[in-house]
Design a protein around this motif. Structure first.
Motif, PDB file in Angstrom:
ATOM      1  N   GLY A 355       0.603  -0.920   0.002  1.00  0.00           N
ATOM      2  CA  GLY A 355      -0.233  -0.008   0.109  1.00  0.00           C
ATOM      3  C   GLY A 355       0.757   1.400  -0.253  1.00  0.00           C
ATOM      4  O   GLY A 355       0.064   2.242  -0.142  1.00  0.00           O
ATOM      5  N   ILE A 356       1.887   1.418  -0.095  1.00  0.00           N
ATOM      6  CA  ILE A 356       3.661   2.311   0.470  1.00  0.00           C
ATOM      7  C   ILE A 356       3.270   3.770  -0.896  1.00  0.00           C
ATOM      8  O   ILE A 356       3.719   2.277  -2.020  1.00  0.00           O
ATOM      9  CB  ILE A 356       4.197   1.969   0.443  1.00  0.00           C
ATOM     10  CG1 ILE A 356       4.446   1.469   2.130  1.00  0.00           C
ATOM     11  CG2 ILE A 356       5.103   3.584   0.891  1.00  0.00           C
ATOM     12  CD1 ILE A 356       4.365   2.174   3.027  1.00  0.00           C
ATOM     13  N   LYS A 357       3.008   4.166  -0.869  1.00  0.00           N
ATOM     14  CA  LYS A 357       2.774   5.128  -2.512  1.00  0.00           C
ATOM     15  C   LYS A 357       3.636   6.517  -2.135  1.00  0.00           C
ATOM     16  O   LYS A 357       4.201   7.007  -3.353  1.00  0.00           O
ATOM     17  CB  LYS A 357       1.350   5.642  -2.787  1.00  0.00           C
ATOM     18  CG  LYS A 357       1.487   5.998  -4.519  1.00  0.00           C
ATOM     19  CD  LYS A 357      -0.236   6.624  -4.467  1.00  0.00           C
ATOM     20  CE  LYS A 357      -0.120   7.655  -5.427  1.00  0.00           C
ATOM     21  NZ  LYS A 357      -0.067   6.689  -6.608  1.00  0.00           N
ATOM     22  N   GLN A 391      17.475   1.894  -2.409  1.00  0.00           N
ATOM     23  CA  GLN A 391      16.337   1.033  -1.951  1.00  0.00           C
ATOM     24  C   GLN A 391      15.220   2.124  -1.300  1.00  0.00           C
ATOM     25  O   GLN A 391      14.325   1.481  -1.635  1.00  0.00           O
ATOM     26  CB  GLN A 391      16.604   0.481  -0.638  1.00  0.00           C
ATOM     27  CG  GLN A 391      17.883  -0.701  -2.007  1.00  0.00           C
ATOM     28  CD  GLN A 391      17.006  -1.994  -2.410  1.00  0.00           C
ATOM     29  OE1 GLN A 391      15.734  -2.358  -2.292  1.00  0.00           O
ATOM     30  NE2 GLN A 391      17.816  -2.799  -2.731  1.00  0.00           N
ATOM     31  N   ARG A 392      15.016   2.780  -0.378  1.00  0.00           N
ATOM     32  CA  ARG A 392      13.681   3.921   0.126  1.00  0.00           C
ATOM     33  C   ARG A 392      13.337   4.101  -0.403  1.00  0.00           C
ATOM     34  O   ARG A 392      11.787   3.857  -0.455  1.00  0.00           O
ATOM     35  CB  ARG A 392      14.528   4.651   0.732  1.00  0.00           C
ATOM     36  CG  ARG A 392      15.478   4.024   2.587  1.00  0.00           C
ATOM     37  CD  ARG A 392      15.837   5.178   3.198  1.00  0.00           C
ATOM     38  NE  ARG A 392      16.087   4.436   4.148  1.00  0.00           N
ATOM     39  CZ  ARG A 392      17.142   5.489   5.656  1.00  0.00           C
ATOM     40  NH1 ARG A 392      16.443   6.891   5.075  1.00  0.00           N
ATOM     41  NH2 ARG A 392      17.366   4.275   6.373  1.00  0.00           N
ATOM     42  N   SER A 393      13.645   4.518  -1.876  1.00  0.00           N
ATOM     43  CA  SER A 393      12.411   5.380  -2.860  1.00  0.00           C
ATOM     44  C   SER A 393      12.230   4.423  -3.631  1.00  0.00           C
ATOM     45  O   SER A 393      10.153   4.709  -3.791  1.00  0.00           O
ATOM     46  CB  SER A 393      13.546   6.448  -4.275  1.00  0.00           C
ATOM     47  OG  SER A 393      14.554   5.726  -4.843  1.00  0.00           O
ATOM     48  N   GLY A 394      12.382   3.425  -3.774  1.00  0.00           N
ATOM     49  CA  GLY A 394      11.798   2.140  -4.345  1.00  0.00           C
ATOM     50  C   GLY A 394      10.697   1.505  -3.502  1.00  0.00           C
ATOM     51  O   GLY A 394       9.650   0.955  -4.608  1.00  0.00           O
ATOM     52  N   ARG A 395      10.673   1.729  -2.703  1.00  0.00           N
ATOM     53  CA  ARG A 395       9.280   1.374  -1.312  1.00  0.00           C
ATOM     54  C   ARG A 395       8.451   1.885  -1.923  1.00  0.00           C
ATOM     55  O   ARG A 395       6.554   1.382  -1.689  1.00  0.00           O
ATOM     56  CB  ARG A 395       9.502   1.183  -0.538  1.00  0.00           C
ATOM     57  CG  ARG A 395      11.272   0.890  -0.003  1.00  0.00           C
ATOM     58  CD  ARG A 395      11.432  -0.059  -0.236  1.00  0.00           C
ATOM     59  NE  ARG A 395      10.525  -1.560   0.708  1.00  0.00           N
ATOM     60  CZ  ARG A 395      10.649  -3.146   0.185  1.00  0.00           C
ATOM     61  NH1 ARG A 395      10.963  -2.979  -0.898  1.00  0.00           N
ATOM     62  NH2 ARG A 395      10.556  -3.707   1.158  1.00  0.00           N
ATOM     63  N   ALA A 396       8.103   2.820  -2.973  1.00  0.00           N
ATOM     64  CA  ALA A 396       6.825   3.915  -3.306  1.00  0.00           C
ATOM     65  C   ALA A 396       6.750   3.554  -4.687  1.00  0.00           C
ATOM     66  O   ALA A 396       5.392   3.737  -5.064  1.00  0.00           O
ATOM     67  CB  ALA A 396       7.501   5.719  -3.062  1.00  0.00           C
TER      68      ALA A 396
END
Ligand code: ADP
Ligand code: MG
Length: 715
Positions: A355-357, A391-396
């Motif tokens: 659900g992370i955008k 990696q962090r930005s990829g989670r969006a």
């Protein structure tokens, strides 16, 4: 069946249950890894060592063990073990997989982490921390119960992962050779069949002699796309790449540096909430304390909004959070609500939250640093590497196009290092060395590390262990102290404190102290109630220092809990403990965790036959034991009122939260050295609008791409 419903909802009907089951089956089928199940299983069958790299969220951790189980890799009751660097990941992934398999936790699927074992004799898929598997190797040096071991998140390169890779390499070699050869191979080239050590390890060698050992399948999984290092380390092992799906993510930077990143975080959360479309928010913070203070600030700010905008659900996730709370981050937000997940870097690659955008990345991480010169290890908040930021930005962009807000200017991103330095190069090695020695590795420098630790760090840590009495003059484990210390799953200094306390009749107090030192933030002080919190904390203060203050808090909680239990259920007693903690500004989550740890270390020392007694009011013995264990962390007051560490000469200050902050004792011992970074400085311009600059879009291609399996280029 309780494990089917992690939300614990009593009302879920049969229809809900089947709908969820169907949804999960569908989710599983749509994961990128699902399309290559057969090929992956074949790769494992035909290669004893396999390196699998793949984008985060492609399904490696949750699916591969199930594929291998279904393909018959658990014949003869053997186990598939999957190691994780983080406790939270081991627990949450195991819960998810148990649910996917439709089994109760601890049956076919289980987990085992320090102080929490949820496995049984039926467990075949076992998630655990890398540190725990290392401890298992102490008792069973061939890890003979395992048919497959998957070292997950290897790119994190924690010190335990690195040591484990070395151990597994030799275990695998030992289990692949002819039976008579195998028995002579040990974890170190320098080992020459130390029979004394073998008997200390429970005679595992003897037990193995009657056993027919099957070869061990070893799988190294990593989210970093460069498998070369791992492949070279394992003699040119085969590496495959599971292709994931990634939607485009817009990256935003601030136009100028932010002086207060917590403030900037808060502004960004509300900016997204009030101005952007639906989708959950993931915020990367550095630790429990920071997460809890942001949680309070968000709730406080939320109350000031019009009622129709009070639709944020704030959920924390960090390693010491009780597991039922951890699982809440995976549940969908209530209808009409938006989730804000406040996470440590656990959410970077270890767990994937649906659900992370939106991602908010202040660009910081808490890391261990070590000075081989002073022998001091400290926790410091440092900038992330470029790889971590990516990696962090990829989670969006997991489920659709997303946005990532980096709370620093773009030019700062360019200055970040490409990747993180392996932990083995920046930590105190005494715990690892103690374990390696217990595993029979005496030549630490000669051990087959993927990347060698610094020689000075090894020497300094050996010195510390020798000073603690854990090593003989020949630098072998001493008997009984060294062996006892290695048996305790604790930092060597803490282990030594327990052993000393058992000799000086104050083990009760020391067990409490060590348990309390093992958790973060016992006290909390919200900004708006600072004075009240300070007054409450004074009730527990001991003039003799923070350790005894912690003992006082623990005992007060314990007394209250035991009293509330009389005539009440455990749940009711826990509820009154939470209420009492809240009134006294004590972190009830930390206390629960400390009580858990206390119970388990107590079991450990009982099994070891240590003498458990209380010193009553005679605290002198207890303080002597502390001083004798923590002597390297002794600091002496200087004429100008500052302190200097006796062993290293380093200038230090007493933390303002210490009960000794005002008393200024002449000499003191400390448990932890914190480096206060200037970036933590607070400014008062709150809730102003942040200016963003869109700098780059990851890709304009909205086609997320199909999953697939490709072979990595040969190393
Ligand atoms: P990888 O290891 O490749 O990063 P995972 O196997 O961890 O991927 O995750 C695969 C999928 O499973 C992700 O889409 C994630 O959202 C989902 N998932 C993992 N754990 C949970 C959970 N506890 N609840 C719901 N979904 C989960
Ligand atoms: Mg994973």
């Amino acid at each position: 069946m309780p494990s089917m419903d992690p939300a614990g909802s009593q009302n879920s009907t049969k229809a809900d249950f089947f709908a969820r089951k169907q949804r999960i089956a569908q989710q599983r089928k749509s994961l990128p890894i699902a399309s290559v199940e057969k090929r992956l299983v074949d790769e494992v069958r035909s290669h004893d060592i396999l390196i699998i790299v793949g984008e985060t969220g492609s399904g490696k951790t949750t699916q591969l063990p199930q594929y291998l189980f279904n393909a018959g890799f658990c014949h003869d009751g053997k186990i598939i073990g999957i190691t994780q660097p983080r406790r939270v990941a081991a627990v949450s992934v195991a819960k998810r997989v148990a649910e996917e398999c439709g089994v109760e936790m601890g049956q076919r699927v289980g987990y085992s982490i320090r102080f929490d074992d949820m496995t049984s004799s039926s467990t075949r898929i076992k998630y655990m921390t890398d540190g725990l598997l290392l401890r298992e190797a102490l008792l069973d040096k061939y890890l003979s119960r395992y048919s497959v071991i998957i070292v997950d998140e290897a790119h994190e390169r924690t010190v335990d992962t690195d040591v484990l890779l070395g151990i597994l390499k030799s275990v695998q070699k030992a289990r692949s050779g002819p039976i008579n050869q195998r028995l002579n191979i040990d974890h170190t080239k320098a080992n020459n069949g130390d029979t004394e050590n073998d008997s200390q390890r429970g005679g595992s060698l003897n037990r193995c002699q009657g056993l027919k050992l099957n070869p061990l399948k070893l799988i190294i999984m990593s989210a970093s796309l460069d498998a070369r290092g791992f492949s070279e380390y394992f003699g040119g092992a085969r590496a495959v790449h599971v292709q994931g799906r990634q939607f485009p993510v817009d990256i935003f930077y601030t136009s100028a540096p932010e002086t207060d990143y917590l403030d900037a975080t808060l502004i960004t959360i509300f900016q997204i909430h009030l101005e952007d479309g639906p989708g959950d928010i993931l915020v990367f913070l550095t630790g429990q304390e920071e997460i809890e203070s942001v949680e309070r600030l968000v709730l406080e700010k939320l109350r000031q909004l019009p009622e129709e905008n009070q639709t944020l659900k704030v959920l924390p996730i960090y390693s010491s959070l009780p597991s039922e709370k951890q699982m809440q981050v995976f549940m969908p937000a209530p209808t009409g609500f938006r989730k804000v997940i406040l996470a440590t870097n656990i959410a970077e690659t270890s767990v994937t939250i649906p659900g992370i955008k939106y991602v908010i990345d202040p660009g910081l991480v808490k890391a261990r640093t070590y000075s081989a010169r002073t022998g001091m290890e400290s926790l410091v908040v440092v900038p992330t590497s470029k790889a971590q930021a990516l990696q962090r930005s990829g989670r969006a962009g997991r489920e659709g196009p997303g946005k990532c807000f980096r709370l620093y200017p773009e030019r700062e991103f360019q200055k970040l290092s490409d990747s993180t330095v392996p932990e083995i190069k920046r930590c105190n090695l005494s715990k690892v060395i103690l374990q390696l020695k217990a595993l029979g590795v005496d030549d630490i420098i000669g051990f087959d590390f993927m990347e060698k630790p610094l020689r000075e760090a090894v020497v300094k840590s050996l010195e510390l262990l020798a000073l603690l009495g854990a090593l003989t003059e020949e630098y072998r484990l001493s008997d009984p102290v060294g062996h006892q210390m290695a048996r305790l799953p604790l930092d060597p200094t803490h282990a030594k404190a327990l052993i000393l306390a058992s000799q000086f009749n104050c083990l009760e107090e020391m067990l409490i102290t060590v348990a309390m030192l093992s958790v973060e933030s016992i006290f909390y002080a919200p900004r708006e109630k600072l004075e009240e919190a300070r007054t409450a904390a004074k009730c527990f203060s001991s003039l003799e220092g923070d350790h005894l203050t912690l003992v006082n808090v623990y005992r007060a909680c314990d007394e209250l809990f035991e009293k509330s239990k009389i005539g009440n259920s455990k749940e009711k007693a826990e509820k009154s403990l939470r209420k009492w903690c809240k009134e006294n500004f004590i972190n009830s989550r930390s206390i629960r965790h400390a009580r858990d740890i206390h119970r388990q270390i107590r079991e450990n020392v009982e099994q070891m036959g240590l003498h458990i007694a209380s010193c009553g009011d005679d605290m002198l013995q207890f303080r002597r034991c502390l001083a004798a264990a923590f002597f390297l962390n002794a600091a002496l007051k200087q004429p100008d009122g500052t302190y200097r560490v006796l062993s290293s000469g380093q200038a230090v200050q007493i933390h303002p939260s210490s009960v000794l902050f005002r008393t200024k004792a002449d000499c003191l011992i400390f448990d932890e050295l914190k480096v206060v970074a200037s970036i933590l400085k607070k400014v008062c311009c709150r809730y102003r609008l942040l200016c963003w600059r869109t700098c780059s879009t990851a890709s304009d291609d909205s086609d997320p791409g199909e999953g697939g399996l490709v072979q990595e280029r040969e190393p």
